[in-house]
Design a protein around this motif. Structure first.
Motif, PDB file in Angstrom:
ATOM      1  N   SER A  54       4.292   1.629   2.150  1.00  0.00           N
ATOM      2  CA  SER A  54       5.418   1.956   1.301  1.00  0.00           C
ATOM      3  C   SER A  54       5.509   3.726   1.463  1.00  0.00           C
ATOM      4  O   SER A  54       4.406   4.239   0.850  1.00  0.00           O
ATOM      5  CB  SER A  54       5.438   1.726  -0.218  1.00  0.00           C
ATOM      6  N   THR A  55       6.374   4.224   2.200  1.00  0.00           N
ATOM      7  CA  THR A  55       6.717   5.839   2.409  1.00  0.00           C
ATOM      8  C   THR A  55       7.897   6.214   2.384  1.00  0.00           C
ATOM      9  O   THR A  55       8.431   6.553   3.146  1.00  0.00           O
ATOM     10  CB  THR A  55       5.916   5.855   3.683  1.00  0.00           C
ATOM     11  N   PRO A  56       8.356   6.316   1.116  1.00  0.00           N
ATOM     12  CA  PRO A  56       9.644   6.958   0.905  1.00  0.00           C
ATOM     13  C   PRO A  56       9.986   8.283   1.599  1.00  0.00           C
ATOM     14  O   PRO A  56      10.912   8.627   1.911  1.00  0.00           O
ATOM     15  CB  PRO A  56       9.704   6.956  -0.669  1.00  0.00           C
ATOM     16  N   PHE A  57       8.820   8.823   1.628  1.00  0.00           N
ATOM     17  CA  PHE A  57       8.613  10.409   2.011  1.00  0.00           C
ATOM     18  C   PHE A  57       8.903  10.334   3.817  1.00  0.00           C
ATOM     19  O   PHE A  57       8.966  11.488   4.521  1.00  0.00           O
ATOM     20  CB  PHE A  57       7.573  11.352   1.811  1.00  0.00           C
ATOM     21  N   GLY A  58       8.748   8.955   4.188  1.00  0.00           N
ATOM     22  CA  GLY A  58       9.216   8.619   5.546  1.00  0.00           C
ATOM     23  C   GLY A  58      10.556   8.526   5.872  1.00  0.00           C
ATOM     24  O   GLY A  58      10.594   8.216   7.198  1.00  0.00           O
ATOM     25  N   SER A  59      11.365   8.765   5.064  1.00  0.00           N
ATOM     26  CA  SER A  59      12.873   8.619   5.200  1.00  0.00           C
ATOM     27  C   SER A  59      13.529  10.051   5.052  1.00  0.00           C
ATOM     28  O   SER A  59      13.383  10.774   4.344  1.00  0.00           O
ATOM     29  CB  SER A  59      13.309   7.479   4.337  1.00  0.00           C
ATOM     30  N   PRO A  60      14.580  10.370   6.091  1.00  0.00           N
ATOM     31  CA  PRO A  60      15.308  11.572   5.861  1.00  0.00           C
ATOM     32  C   PRO A  60      15.881  11.395   4.899  1.00  0.00           C
ATOM     33  O   PRO A  60      16.603  12.545   4.407  1.00  0.00           O
ATOM     34  CB  PRO A  60      16.076  11.306   7.283  1.00  0.00           C
ATOM     35  N   VAL A  93       0.754  -1.182   0.026  1.00  0.00           N
ATOM     36  CA  VAL A  93      -0.021  -0.031   0.091  1.00  0.00           C
ATOM     37  C   VAL A  93       1.114   1.249  -0.026  1.00  0.00           C
ATOM     38  O   VAL A  93       1.759   1.300   0.826  1.00  0.00           O
ATOM     39  CB  VAL A  93      -0.857  -0.082   1.171  1.00  0.00           C
ATOM     40  N   THR A  94       0.703   2.164  -0.889  1.00  0.00           N
ATOM     41  CA  THR A  94       1.360   3.366  -0.993  1.00  0.00           C
ATOM     42  C   THR A  94       0.957   4.484  -0.053  1.00  0.00           C
ATOM     43  O   THR A  94      -0.370   4.730  -0.470  1.00  0.00           O
ATOM     44  CB  THR A  94       1.460   3.743  -2.542  1.00  0.00           C
ATOM     45  N   ALA A  95       1.763   4.981   0.558  1.00  0.00           N
ATOM     46  CA  ALA A  95       1.434   6.126   1.498  1.00  0.00           C
ATOM     47  C   ALA A  95       0.751   7.318   0.773  1.00  0.00           C
ATOM     48  O   ALA A  95       1.052   7.448  -0.493  1.00  0.00           O
ATOM     49  CB  ALA A  95       2.429   6.718   2.298  1.00  0.00           C
ATOM     50  N   SER A  96      -0.345   8.059   1.469  1.00  0.00           N
ATOM     51  CA  SER A  96      -0.869   9.451   0.511  1.00  0.00           C
ATOM     52  C   SER A  96       0.247  10.151   0.040  1.00  0.00           C
ATOM     53  O   SER A  96      -0.175  10.842  -0.810  1.00  0.00           O
ATOM     54  CB  SER A  96      -1.771   9.822   1.539  1.00  0.00           C
ATOM     55  N   GLU A 104       8.221  15.470  10.405  1.00  0.00           N
ATOM     56  CA  GLU A 104       7.320  15.883  11.523  1.00  0.00           C
ATOM     57  C   GLU A 104       6.156  16.658  11.132  1.00  0.00           C
ATOM     58  O   GLU A 104       4.992  16.463  11.442  1.00  0.00           O
ATOM     59  CB  GLU A 104       8.162  16.537  12.290  1.00  0.00           C
ATOM     60  N   GLU A 105       6.277  17.580  10.244  1.00  0.00           N
ATOM     61  CA  GLU A 105       5.409  18.759  10.010  1.00  0.00           C
ATOM     62  C   GLU A 105       4.493  18.210   8.911  1.00  0.00           C
ATOM     63  O   GLU A 105       3.351  19.030   8.956  1.00  0.00           O
ATOM     64  CB  GLU A 105       6.034  20.155   9.974  1.00  0.00           C
ATOM     65  N   ASN A 106       5.004  17.794   7.833  1.00  0.00           N
ATOM     66  CA  ASN A 106       4.083  17.643   6.735  1.00  0.00           C
ATOM     67  C   ASN A 106       3.945  16.038   6.141  1.00  0.00           C
ATOM     68  O   ASN A 106       2.868  16.153   5.366  1.00  0.00           O
ATOM     69  CB  ASN A 106       4.905  18.495   5.382  1.00  0.00           C
ATOM     70  N   VAL A 107       4.454  15.386   6.683  1.00  0.00           N
ATOM     71  CA  VAL A 107       4.396  13.994   6.329  1.00  0.00           C
ATOM     72  C   VAL A 107       3.614  13.228   7.284  1.00  0.00           C
ATOM     73  O   VAL A 107       2.521  12.702   7.168  1.00  0.00           O
ATOM     74  CB  VAL A 107       5.733  13.066   5.954  1.00  0.00           C
ATOM     75  N   LEU A 108       4.065  13.220   8.517  1.00  0.00           N
ATOM     76  CA  LEU A 108       3.431  12.337   9.635  1.00  0.00           C
ATOM     77  C   LEU A 108       1.959  12.690   9.918  1.00  0.00           C
ATOM     78  O   LEU A 108       1.227  11.720   9.906  1.00  0.00           O
ATOM     79  CB  LEU A 108       4.083  12.675  10.874  1.00  0.00           C
ATOM     80  N   PRO A 109       1.455  13.822   9.662  1.00  0.00           N
ATOM     81  CA  PRO A 109       0.039  14.003  10.035  1.00  0.00           C
ATOM     82  C   PRO A 109      -0.821  13.446   8.935  1.00  0.00           C
ATOM     83  O   PRO A 109      -1.898  12.998   9.243  1.00  0.00           O
ATOM     84  CB  PRO A 109      -0.062  15.657   9.736  1.00  0.00           C
ATOM     85  N   TRP A 110      -0.283  13.191   7.637  1.00  0.00           N
ATOM     86  CA  TRP A 110      -0.902  12.489   6.692  1.00  0.00           C
ATOM     87  C   TRP A 110      -0.777  10.884   6.817  1.00  0.00           C
ATOM     88  O   TRP A 110      -1.769  10.201   6.605  1.00  0.00           O
ATOM     89  CB  TRP A 110      -0.647  12.840   5.206  1.00  0.00           C
ATOM     90  N   MET A 111       0.249  10.451   7.290  1.00  0.00           N
ATOM     91  CA  MET A 111       0.450   9.182   7.621  1.00  0.00           C
ATOM     92  C   MET A 111      -0.618   8.801   8.746  1.00  0.00           C
ATOM     93  O   MET A 111      -1.117   7.783   8.627  1.00  0.00           O
ATOM     94  CB  MET A 111       1.848   8.916   8.152  1.00  0.00           C
ATOM     95  N   LYS A 112      -0.766   9.576   9.927  1.00  0.00           N
ATOM     96  CA  LYS A 112      -1.901   9.410  10.888  1.00  0.00           C
ATOM     97  C   LYS A 112      -3.213   9.172  10.259  1.00  0.00           C
ATOM     98  O   LYS A 112      -3.906   8.229  10.532  1.00  0.00           O
ATOM     99  CB  LYS A 112      -1.890  10.449  11.888  1.00  0.00           C
ATOM    100  N   LEU A 113      -3.477  10.036   9.379  1.00  0.00           N
ATOM    101  CA  LEU A 113      -4.855   9.989   8.446  1.00  0.00           C
ATOM    102  C   LEU A 113      -4.837   8.773   8.111  1.00  0.00           C
ATOM    103  O   LEU A 113      -6.096   8.062   7.808  1.00  0.00           O
ATOM    104  CB  LEU A 113      -4.797  11.237   7.656  1.00  0.00           C
ATOM    105  N   ASP A 114      -3.884   8.417   7.292  1.00  0.00           N
ATOM    106  CA  ASP A 114      -3.659   7.053   6.453  1.00  0.00           C
ATOM    107  C   ASP A 114      -4.093   5.852   7.306  1.00  0.00           C
ATOM    108  O   ASP A 114      -5.169   5.115   6.920  1.00  0.00           O
ATOM    109  CB  ASP A 114      -2.623   6.806   5.776  1.00  0.00           C
ATOM    110  N   LEU A 115      -3.569   5.749   8.544  1.00  0.00           N
ATOM    111  CA  LEU A 115      -3.561   4.391   9.336  1.00  0.00           C
ATOM    112  C   LEU A 115      -4.507   4.374  10.533  1.00  0.00           C
ATOM    113  O   LEU A 115      -4.724   3.375  10.936  1.00  0.00           O
ATOM    114  CB  LEU A 115      -1.973   4.365   9.889  1.00  0.00           C
ATOM    115  N   GLN A 116      -5.212   5.575  10.707  1.00  0.00           N
ATOM    116  CA  GLN A 116      -6.144   5.559  11.975  1.00  0.00           C
ATOM    117  C   GLN A 116      -7.303   4.410  11.951  1.00  0.00           C
ATOM    118  O   GLN A 116      -7.438   3.913  12.782  1.00  0.00           O
ATOM    119  CB  GLN A 116      -6.518   7.135  12.277  1.00  0.00           C
ATOM    120  N   PRO A 117      -8.108   4.487  10.774  1.00  0.00           N
ATOM    121  CA  PRO A 117      -9.255   3.694  10.711  1.00  0.00           C
ATOM    122  C   PRO A 117      -8.940   2.253  11.031  1.00  0.00           C
ATOM    123  O   PRO A 117      -9.697   1.560  11.679  1.00  0.00           O
ATOM    124  CB  PRO A 117      -9.455   3.824   9.507  1.00  0.00           C
ATOM    125  N   GLY A 118      -7.828   1.557  10.286  1.00  0.00           N
ATOM    126  CA  GLY A 118      -7.939   0.247  10.423  1.00  0.00           C
ATOM    127  C   GLY A 118      -6.699  -0.157  11.502  1.00  0.00           C
ATOM    128  O   GLY A 118      -6.436  -1.576  11.751  1.00  0.00           O
TER     129      GLY A 118
END
Length: 342
Positions: free
Chosen positions: A198-204, A141-144, A213-227
């Motif tokens: 799969s989240t290449p933008f989650g790598s430094p 699954v590709t991250a948003s 922290e500011e622009n990627v993680l908030p969207w990751m949280k939205l991706d993953l919260q429901p399931g």
């Protein structure tokens, strides 16, 4: 113990006879069935058959439902995939050709009704029936925050993500989150029990920690919260991400980490410790030119670093077609030999 039980033991730190051993053989399937790539990937039953054949021949612990990463773009309107019998299928037609297309871009109400979903569903139905109770069935699954690269190309997405209008960027990301929720839910419902996030933008390696922290993680949280994340593995392609492991634990709760061969495995194991699963990954690009002895030696090095204290899995990246089969066999044989725990 079944391979699935061995995987659960590694995750939980319970006793097991050996470590889990993953071997990701994605593009080898067409060759396995002596088919052209485009014909092979058009039929989910062929993908499943090839996965089962290779699983039986090599004896590793996982099979894959992934056809190719561009399949997600097809579910969102991509009209053309570039196939090659000696390489990886890739997106040839971008859904979003300019920023004005973002407003017109829509996520289907139900992606499982899309024609492109049928082959995935057929593949998973067979894998679930044959090995669903015994083996890991992996899905991708590709991250948003990464999906737009498949829809508009990496160069245009990087421009929009880093310097473009925030409202336009966020409009596209909201649509990608909607797709992500549909995609991961459909894969789980169809039988996938290991989800590679799969989240290449989650790598430094790609963007700095501040942007993560500011622009990627908030969207990751939205991706993953429901399931939830119990079946999710943090994966940044082959990019190193030791620098954000603690952040991923704290912010996302993901405990399984597929470590880059470019990263310091000993440091990753120290950071993760017994909190979760450290996946030590061999550099299968180098395996193209290694001898069997060199392959086995590298497996031994990785396993000896990782298996101390448990909570460890051995795996590879995406196993290029150019890797000789003798090296694949050598890798798996060595992983079984050095991965014994009792």
């Amino acid at each position: 113990m079944t391979p699935l039980e061995i995987l659960a033991a590694a995750i939980n730190g319970d006793p097991a006879p050996r470590i889990p051993i993953f071997c990701n053989l994605l593009d080898q399937g067409a060759r396995e069935l002596n088919m052209h790539s485009q014909d092979y990937f058009a039929r989910g039953e062929c993908v499943a058959e090839a996965q089962l054949r290779m699983l039986k021949r090599f004896g590793h612990d996982n099979a894959w439902s992934l056809h190719y990463v561009g399949k997600e773009a097809e579910l969102l309107g991509c009209q053309k995939i570039l196939f090659a019998d000696d390489g990886v299928p890739n997106v040839e037609d971008f859904v979003i050709k300019n920023w004005d297309d973002i407003a017109k871009f829509e996520v289907p109400t139900d992606i499982t009704q899309h024609q492109a979903w049928q082959a995935i569903d057929d593949c998973l139905a067979i894998l679930r029936a044959e090995i669903g109770q015994t083996h890991a069935i992996c899905a991708y699954v590709t991250a948003s925050t990464t999906l737009p690269a498949l829809l508009m190309g990496m160069d245009k997405w990087m421009e929009l993500f880093l310097t473009g209008p925030v409202d336009l960027r966020d409009e596209l990301l909201r649509k990608c989150v909607d797709f992500f929720h549909q995609h991961i839910n459909a894969l789980r419902a169809a039988g996938a029990n290991v989800l590679m996030y799969s989240t290449p933008f989650g790598s430094p390696y790609f963007v700095g920690n501040k942007i993560i922290e500011e622009n990627v993680l908030p969207w990751m949280k939205l991706d993953l919260q429901p399931g939830g994340v119990a079946d999710v593995v943090y994966y940044c392609g082959m990019a190193p991400f030791n620098g954000v492991i603690d952040l991923v634990f704290d912010q996302l709760g993901i405990t399984s980490h597929y470590i880059s061969p470019l990263a310091d495995l000993a440091e990753a194991k120290r950071l993760i410790n017994t909190r979760g699963l450290t996946c030590g990954v061999i550099d299968d690009i180098k395996m193209i030119h290694w001898t069997e002895a060199e392959t086995k030696a590298e497996v031994k090095r990785i396993v000896e670093i990782g298996k101390q204290g448990g909570h460890f899995l051995f795996g590879n990246g995406v196993m290029p077609l150019a890797v000789p089969e003798v090296n694949i066999k050598a890798m798996i044989t060595a992983a079984f030999e050095y991965g014994q725990l009792t």
